[in-house]
Design a protein around this motif. Structure first.
Motif, PDB file in Angstrom:
ATOM      1  N   ARG A  37      -0.167   9.708  56.847  1.00 24.23           N
ATOM      2  CA  ARG A  37      -0.734  10.014  55.781  1.00 24.23           C
ATOM      3  C   ARG A  37      -2.679   9.552  55.730  1.00 24.23           C
ATOM      4  O   ARG A  37      -3.595   9.704  55.745  1.00 24.23           O
ATOM      5  CB  ARG A  37      -1.044   8.848  54.827  1.00 24.23           C
TER       6      ARG A  37
ATOM      7  N   ALA B  67       8.072   0.592  46.362  1.00 28.42           N
ATOM      8  CA  ALA B  67       8.354   0.769  47.798  1.00 28.42           C
ATOM      9  C   ALA B  67       7.098   1.060  48.987  1.00 28.42           C
ATOM     10  O   ALA B  67       6.671   2.358  49.537  1.00 28.42           O
ATOM     11  CB  ALA B  67       9.054   1.901  47.691  1.00 28.42           C
TER      12      ALA B  67
ATOM     13  N   ASP C 236       8.553  -4.029  48.713  1.00 25.67           N
ATOM     14  CA  ASP C 236       9.407  -2.752  49.609  1.00 25.67           C
ATOM     15  C   ASP C 236      11.355  -4.236  49.454  1.00 25.67           C
ATOM     16  O   ASP C 236      10.728  -5.080  49.513  1.00 25.67           O
ATOM     17  CB  ASP C 236       9.011  -3.069  50.192  1.00 25.67           C
TER      18      ASP C 236
ATOM     19  N   ASN D 105      14.492  -4.349  45.316  1.00 20.30           N
ATOM     20  CA  ASN D 105      15.054  -3.150  45.771  1.00 20.30           C
ATOM     21  C   ASN D 105      14.570  -2.978  44.165  1.00 20.30           C
ATOM     22  O   ASN D 105      15.707  -3.371  42.995  1.00 20.30           O
ATOM     23  CB  ASN D 105      16.800  -4.467  45.921  1.00 20.30           C
TER      24      ASN D 105
ATOM     25  N   LEU E 224       4.785   7.075  45.675  1.00 24.72           N
ATOM     26  CA  LEU E 224       4.410   7.731  46.646  1.00 24.72           C
ATOM     27  C   LEU E 224       5.495   8.002  48.274  1.00 24.72           C
ATOM     28  O   LEU E 224       6.219   6.706  49.076  1.00 24.72           O
ATOM     29  CB  LEU E 224       3.231   6.924  48.362  1.00 24.72           C
TER      30      LEU E 224
END
Ligand SMILES: C[S@@+](CC[C@H](N)C(=O)[O-])C[C@H]1O[C@@H](n2cnc3c(N)ncnc32)[C@H](O)[C@@H]1O
Length: 268
Positions: free
Chosen positions: A102, A127, A150, A176, A192
């Motif tokens: 990115r 995440a 995350d 999670n 994302l």
């Protein structure tokens, strides 16, 4: 389910240090699924590691050098917008493949998105990988809380050090998403390049996430190439998958297409 077998498989998986930093809940879910297929413990360990590689390790094959990054961080001014701190963020983001790819568009992407939305006070980055290091490129003049989640405990620990050092009101936690959808009330949720990952473990997760998230804005993106660099019709595939997910909800959708990434903004 045989609890002893499950425990043996989990212990077998984390014997390899590559998997030790991953949220134990995710390891358990995957190990249980593999055992339920009737696999031997040995095969279940192998398959669980393979799945964990697909959803996590593939993005950081060498691991995130958290000790080195934390040392470098301590030498920096406490201002995320300072040129040295921006440079640090850009270099650090190279250690996670998702943010690494990115980098050429990070400025444009966040400029495009933040110029279309009202002032944001609370962000939930699901995440997140190393994406919170992009905060200097987000227009967040009135930020009250940035939550980052995350599965990697070492990466999350480093993100918390980044927030603390830069005096960003942020909280980084291990979680999670397949197990529980976070309930923090954010104005903007970032999802994302995450949906394809989560779907490797739970097929219907995308709809559950999009329906349950209460934020008025959700930024969803998909990779337009595989990690190996092949496009294979991915933009068309993910675009139609995304529109199917949103069908009938009456949400306003905006879309941007960048090299490597397809981005959708949902306004609920
Ligand atoms: C493709 S990367 C995207 C990272 C970040 N959102 C970005 O775009 O830069 C997928 C991320 O999802 C994380 N992940 C995988 N499975 C997860 C789960 N069940 N819950 C939370 N995070 C997960 C991985 O560790 C990885 O950082």
């Amino acid at each position: 389910m045989d609890d002893a077998a499950l425990e043996q498989v989990i212990q077998g998986v984390i014997k390899n240090p590559d998997y030790k930093m991953i949220d134990p809940g995710l390891i358990k879910v995957i190990a249980a699924t593999e055992l339920a297929k009737g696999r031997s413990n040995r095969e279940a360990i192998k398959q669980t590691r393979a799945k964990l590689h697909q959803v996590g390790k593939a993005y950081q094959e060498k691991g995130i050098p958290v000790s080195l990054l934390t040392k470098q961080l301590q030498q920096l001014p406490r201002d995320p917008f300072h040129p040295d701190c921006r440079q640090f963020s850009l270099e650090a983001m190279r250690h996670h493949r998702s943010t690494a790819e990115r980098l050429p568009i990070v400025e444009n992407l966040y400029h495009d998105v933040f110029s279309r939305i009202p002032t944001i006070h609370r962000v939930l980055d699901l995440a997140c990988g190393l994406n919170p290091l992009s905060i200097p490129w987000m227009n967040l003049p009135a930020l009250q809380q940035y939550w980052a989640i995350d599965i990697y405990s070492d990466m999350v620990g480093f993100l918390q050090s980044y927030f603390d050092h830069m005096r960003i009101p942020g909280t980084a936690t291990v979680g999670n998403l397949v197990d529980a959808i976070p309930e923090q009330h954010a104005d903007l949720v970032l999802l994302l390049k995450t949906i394809p990952c989560l779907e490797q473990v739970e097929k219907n997760i995308a709809r559950q996430l999009l329906d349950k998230i209460t934020a008025p804005f959700i930024l969803v993106s998909y990779p337009s190439k595989s990690l190996g660099g092949r496009a294979k019709g991915m933009p068309e595939f993910y675009t139609s998958q995304f529109h199917r997910l949103c069908e009938g909800n009456g949400w306003i959708i905006r879309q941007w297409s960048y090299p490597n990434e397809l981005v959708f903004l949902i306004e609920k």
